[in-house]
Structure formats: C-alpha cells, structure tokens
Design an enzyme around this catalytic site. Sequence first.
Site, mmCIF file in Angstrom:
data_model
loop_
_atom_site.group_PDB
_atom_site.id
_atom_site.type_symbol
_atom_site.label_atom_id
_atom_site.label_comp_id
_atom_site.label_asym_id
_atom_site.label_seq_id
_atom_site.Cartn_x
_atom_site.Cartn_y
_atom_site.Cartn_z
ATOM 1 N N CYS A 49 57.373 118.243 57.177
ATOM 2 C CA CYS A 49 55.994 117.853 57.489
ATOM 3 C C CYS A 49 55.965 116.360 57.792
ATOM 4 O O CYS A 49 55.272 115.888 58.695
ATOM 5 C CB CYS A 49 55.065 118.128 56.310
ATOM 6 N N HIS A 55 54.168 113.451 60.511
ATOM 7 C CA HIS A 55 52.911 112.869 60.046
ATOM 8 C C HIS A 55 53.016 111.584 59.237
ATOM 9 O O HIS A 55 52.035 111.157 58.659
ATOM 10 C CB HIS A 55 52.116 113.937 59.304
ATOM 11 N N ARG A 73 46.374 126.658 58.678
ATOM 12 C CA ARG A 73 47.025 125.571 59.416
ATOM 13 C C ARG A 73 48.474 125.397 58.946
ATOM 14 O O ARG A 73 49.360 125.137 59.757
ATOM 15 C CB ARG A 73 46.244 124.266 59.224
ATOM 16 N N CYS A 102 51.762 125.393 61.216
ATOM 17 C CA CYS A 102 52.747 124.298 61.210
ATOM 18 C C CYS A 102 54.144 124.869 61.000
ATOM 19 O O CYS A 102 55.086 124.498 61.702
ATOM 20 C CB CYS A 102 52.456 123.309 60.093
#
Lengths: 132, 116, 279
Positions: free
Chosen positions: C193, C197, C236, C240
Amino acid sequence: MPSKTTNKKTDQTTGRTARQLLPALLAALMLTATAALAGKHGAVIEEGKSLTFDRKKGNCLACHYIAGAVSPGNIGPALAGMKARYPKKEDLRARIWDVTEFAPEAMMPPFGRHKILSEDEITKITEYIYTL
Amino acid sequence: MKGRYAAAAQPRRLATGSLLAVALFSMVLPAGAGKADRAEFDRLHAEAEQARKKADSIGGQWRDTAKFLKQAKAAADAGELDKAMKLARRAKDEGELGYRQASSQKGNVQIPSYLK
Amino acid sequence: MTGKILAGVLGAACFALAPAMLHADPQSDLEVYQRFFKEKYPDIPFTQFADGAYALNEQMRENWEAIEEFPPYGPFVDSGERLWAAPFANGKGYADCFPDGPAMQHKFPRWDKEQGQVVTLSLALNQCRETHGEKPMKYKGSPLVDLLSYIAYQSRGKKINVVVPKDDPRAMAAYQKGKDFYFTRRGQLNFSCAHCHFKNSGMSLRTDILSTAVGQTTGWPVYRSKWGTAGTLHRRYTGCNKQVRAKPFKRESEQYRNLEYFHTHMSNGLALNGPAARK
C-alpha cells in the site's frame, strides 16, 4: 582530343566495370544482408514498443514518461538517454527483470521474476527502450 | 564487415537448428504422448492446486491463480492439452512465487527507510 | 535449581521484552507518518489531506468541488436516515445500540476488549441487529452502505481518534498486523500500500493522482464514479488488492479490520468528511 578523351573514358569505364564487378556485387549483397538484418531488428524494436505501451503487458507508461506518448505517468524516471545510463544493454534488461535486486525498496514490478512478461517479451522491450 | 555477415548468418543457423529440433520433437512426441498427457496434466494440476493453497494459507495468493486453474481444467476437458498444461504451469508458478513473496516478508516487513 | 529459576526468569524477561521491541509505538508511528506528509507538502494545510488526491491538484480539485455541489451520495444519505429510524421486529432500533445517536463514526474502528477484536462501524451495526434478532446485513451495497452514508453525514466534523489501548497486548498485536499488511508487498505486481501512497503520493499513474496515506479514511462511504455507486472502505481495499494482482480478502475479515485499525489511526486528528465523492 575529344575522341581520345572519350575513348579513354570508355576504356576506363570498361576497365572499372571489369575490375570492380566482384566488389560491387559483394557490396550489393552486403547491403541486402544489412537491410534484412536491420529490418529484422526494426521489427523486434516495433514489437518491443507495442509491448511497452500495452496496458496488459509492460504498461510502462503507467509510471514512465516516453517522448511522444499520450498521458504517461511520472512515478518512475523518464525513459530517455538509456544508452548513457546503461552502457551495457544487459544492465537495463536486468532491471526490467527484477529491479529490487539493485534497489530493494523500488516500486517497479519484477517483470521477469514474477513472470509478468516472458523472457522473450522482456528482451524485445529492452531492445525498444534501449533506443530511447 | 565480417561481423555483420556472421551476425546475419547466425539467426539463420539458429532457425535451421530450431526447425530441426521442432521436426525431431514432433516426430518423437506423438509416439510416447497421447494418453500420458492427460495423466501428466492431472498431476501438474494437482501440484498447482497445492501450490495455490500453500500460498493462500499465508495470505500470499495472487489474483488470477484460481482462474488459471479453472481455465486449465476446462481446456483439458475440451481436449486442448497444450493450452491446459500451459495454464496449469502458470498457476503453479504463481502459487510458488506468491508463497515465496509472502513467506519472505513474514516477520520481516520492510518499512521504507524514509519512514524510520 | 537456581539455574533453572534464572533461566525461567530470563525466559520470561525475553518474552516480555520481545513484543516491546517488535511492536512499534502507535503514537510515534503517527508522528512519523504525519510529519512525512507535512514536510512533503509544506504548502498544503494539514486538514486538507482529508480531501485525498484533490488536496494535491488544483484542477482536479475544481472538478471535484463542482461535483460536490450536487452530491451524488445524497440519495444514500436519505435512504440511510429512513433505515436508521425504522424499528426492528422487536420494536427496538439502532438508537438502542448507539445511544449517542448517529453522529458516532469517530468512535470506530475501536478495540473491543471483551470480543478481543477490532470492531468496525459495519461490524457494530450488524452486531446490533443480531442482538435484536435481526439478520446481519451483507457487507456490500444497500442497506449497509445507505446506513453508513447517513451516519457519516451526521458525523461530519468529528475528529478521528483511534485508540490502541496499552492495557491489552492483543490490541497492539492487531495494530501491528494492520501495519504489517500496509507495508507488505503483495500480488504479482509486488506493491505494498505504501509504495503508492507515501513517497509516490502526488505522482501521476497515467492521469490519476496517487493520494496520501494520511487522510484516506475520512470520507467513507465514498461515491466513486468508477463504481457508479457508493461503497465501503473495505470494497476499496478489495479493489486495491486486485489492482496489484493479489487475491483480495473478504470484507470485514480480520485482515481488513486490522488494516482499517492501523490505517485510520494514521489519520488521527483529521475531521471526518464523509460521504465523499471520488473519481
């Protein structure tokens, strides 16, 4: 005088033709061979380009800028001046295969190690990117 | 000059070589293959399924592995064994790679150096 | 004898020390993460991180503000309000489980010591239903998303304040699992992740701009144009995971609840602003 010159010219031409027949023929052959080779190489580069651009294959534009490409991403470095960055082509290929071997924290997917692309596809992509 | 010729000639030699190999292979294959192929596929499919499960057991399964296994089975049932073998091999690779990916990070998750 | 006791004491000491060394301190994590983004984007007011990628790009922000003028999540909020007020078969309702009313999204996710697990708002709503003899809702679509939308709307402005209680090591373990999830490379593409981000936030993935990790949990449910509907944070997460070519986990699975725990903690101090509209 003029006729002499003409004669001489003719002689010379005839002589040249005779003497240079073999090398000319060789040159012509060579040109054909080179063109064929270049054509083959060109086809590989073209294939590499479409693999590079294909969203289901390399999808390189998701993260990399390539001159002239439509809406490229900017997460990775721009793909330009590759020969200067990688004097050895195989160094570029190795990074496409698995960049984490060189930069453990790098984000780029290991296209070879994780079999995202085949070895042949990676070779073709390398050929194309190496022209940038 | 000589190098160019050599370079031009090489692929042709390679091509001849691989043609020969293909020819030989296609002569050899049908003899011993046929019935053994389905058994070979079933074995490979079972191995792939096991690899997938092993990856899943530590949260390392990839997105399409199960899909490939399903497609492989369907292809085998339709008699398309080459396609089936290819898909099963792919699923097995994914299972093994996914397991290696997850197990190598168990208790060893790398926090980016700029966040330390 | 003495040797044995000593060994036992040493063993116990190691046991006690090990978790402390392995487990990060959530408070210092929070400081590190938030400082990272404040330093990366010195011109962006901290509160604006709650707007996701729209905090990072002027033109996208303008388009987004135009969308927010006629919020596409409006019908979900309205439907949720009716659902909230409708009594269960036993005459009770959500208000009996949540006596402070619907403005309570900021209390989730929370560590539940009795259950020994992270309880998200979705899970809490279903536990309320089951307590009163109702069937739990599916973790997808209506009516759950509608109820969440109404609660989010009522909770706007409340500040995120996820607590990892120090008196229960299991809470810390859940936080740690969520953190591990966040930083683990996953799927064929091998992304965590964090790859998208943190450092690469603000960069373009073709025409999409990657949002900052801090601020990602303030606006749920989100009406996504790509979905053509409103959906949950766990939906979501599923997306992802699929994008990096990993098999997703189930919505409200332990993995995703722990992830939500860690992920939301990171945004402590930001105000809730859901439901939100996203591309």
